[in-house]
Write an enzyme that holds these catalytic residues in place. Sequence first.
Site, PDB file in Angstrom:
ATOM      1  N   GLU A  23      35.535  36.024  46.166  1.00 33.33           N
ATOM      2  CA  GLU A  23      36.036  37.059  45.655  1.00 33.33           C
ATOM      3  C   GLU A  23      37.607  36.739  45.703  1.00 33.33           C
ATOM      4  O   GLU A  23      38.401  36.950  44.539  1.00 33.33           O
ATOM      5  CB  GLU A  23      35.755  38.299  46.590  1.00 33.33           C
ATOM      6  CG  GLU A  23      34.414  38.829  46.515  1.00 33.33           C
ATOM      7  CD  GLU A  23      34.394  39.825  46.928  1.00 33.33           C
ATOM      8  OE1 GLU A  23      33.872  41.074  46.458  1.00 33.33           O
ATOM      9  OE2 GLU A  23      34.159  39.948  48.337  1.00 33.33           O
ATOM     10  N   TYR A  53      53.848  59.516  32.838  1.00 33.63           N
ATOM     11  CA  TYR A  53      52.464  58.266  33.154  1.00 33.63           C
ATOM     12  C   TYR A  53      52.665  57.111  32.852  1.00 33.63           C
ATOM     13  O   TYR A  53      51.913  56.324  33.414  1.00 33.63           O
ATOM     14  CB  TYR A  53      51.440  59.416  32.406  1.00 33.63           C
ATOM     15  CG  TYR A  53      51.445  59.681  31.199  1.00 33.63           C
ATOM     16  CD1 TYR A  53      51.156  58.785  30.207  1.00 33.63           C
ATOM     17  CD2 TYR A  53      51.727  61.191  30.825  1.00 33.63           C
ATOM     18  CE1 TYR A  53      51.146  59.128  28.711  1.00 33.63           C
ATOM     19  CE2 TYR A  53      51.809  61.303  29.561  1.00 33.63           C
ATOM     20  CZ  TYR A  53      51.599  60.559  28.402  1.00 33.63           C
ATOM     21  OH  TYR A  53      51.644  60.799  27.176  1.00 33.63           O
ATOM     22  N   GLU A  73      38.829  50.439  49.877  1.00 25.94           N
ATOM     23  CA  GLU A  73      39.220  51.508  50.541  1.00 25.94           C
ATOM     24  C   GLU A  73      40.994  51.529  50.891  1.00 25.94           C
ATOM     25  O   GLU A  73      41.715  52.420  50.429  1.00 25.94           O
ATOM     26  CB  GLU A  73      38.867  52.044  51.702  1.00 25.94           C
ATOM     27  CG  GLU A  73      37.328  52.327  51.795  1.00 25.94           C
ATOM     28  CD  GLU A  73      36.290  51.266  51.810  1.00 25.94           C
ATOM     29  OE1 GLU A  73      36.544  50.140  51.639  1.00 25.94           O
ATOM     30  OE2 GLU A  73      35.123  51.509  52.128  1.00 25.94           O
ATOM     31  N   LYS A  99      34.646  48.756  41.426  1.00 28.35           N
ATOM     32  CA  LYS A  99      34.428  47.343  41.659  1.00 28.35           C
ATOM     33  C   LYS A  99      33.173  46.976  41.201  1.00 28.35           C
ATOM     34  O   LYS A  99      32.168  47.096  41.915  1.00 28.35           O
ATOM     35  CB  LYS A  99      34.566  47.055  43.074  1.00 28.35           C
ATOM     36  CG  LYS A  99      34.532  45.481  43.360  1.00 28.35           C
ATOM     37  CD  LYS A  99      34.818  45.400  45.016  1.00 28.35           C
ATOM     38  CE  LYS A  99      34.623  43.771  45.289  1.00 28.35           C
ATOM     39  NZ  LYS A  99      34.857  43.566  46.640  1.00 28.35           N
TER      40      LYS A  99
END
Length: 120
Positions: A23, A53, A73, A99
């Site tokens: 990864e 934004y 997280e 993910k």
Amino acid sequence: MTDGQITLTGIRAHAHHGVLASERELGQPFSVDVTLDVDMDTDSDDLTKAVNYATVAQQVLNVLTGEPVNLIETLAGRIADTVLAISQRIRHVHVTVHKPHAPVGIALDDVAVTCRKDAE
């Protein structure tokens, strides 16, 4: 002031977050959804009194493509902290990190983590 929300959906990038060496080396697609609870000025039509934004989107992208972390997280928390620092008009932020190619050993459409943080 009016209570309002701004939502940015599907901020996408190829990034290198995760626990596995593959990864970190190869990376994979991620996407982020952000919802801001804001104090909104609906009367002045003045950009300086609004949460920009475009700035939020760029800062989310910067964190997403920045320093790799093991856990999404942690990534969600970093994004939330970064967004809250953009403007005092932001009262709360909800961040969802997707993910979709998470290596969990079975076929699935997505793994997502959502966190909510409040301004101090």
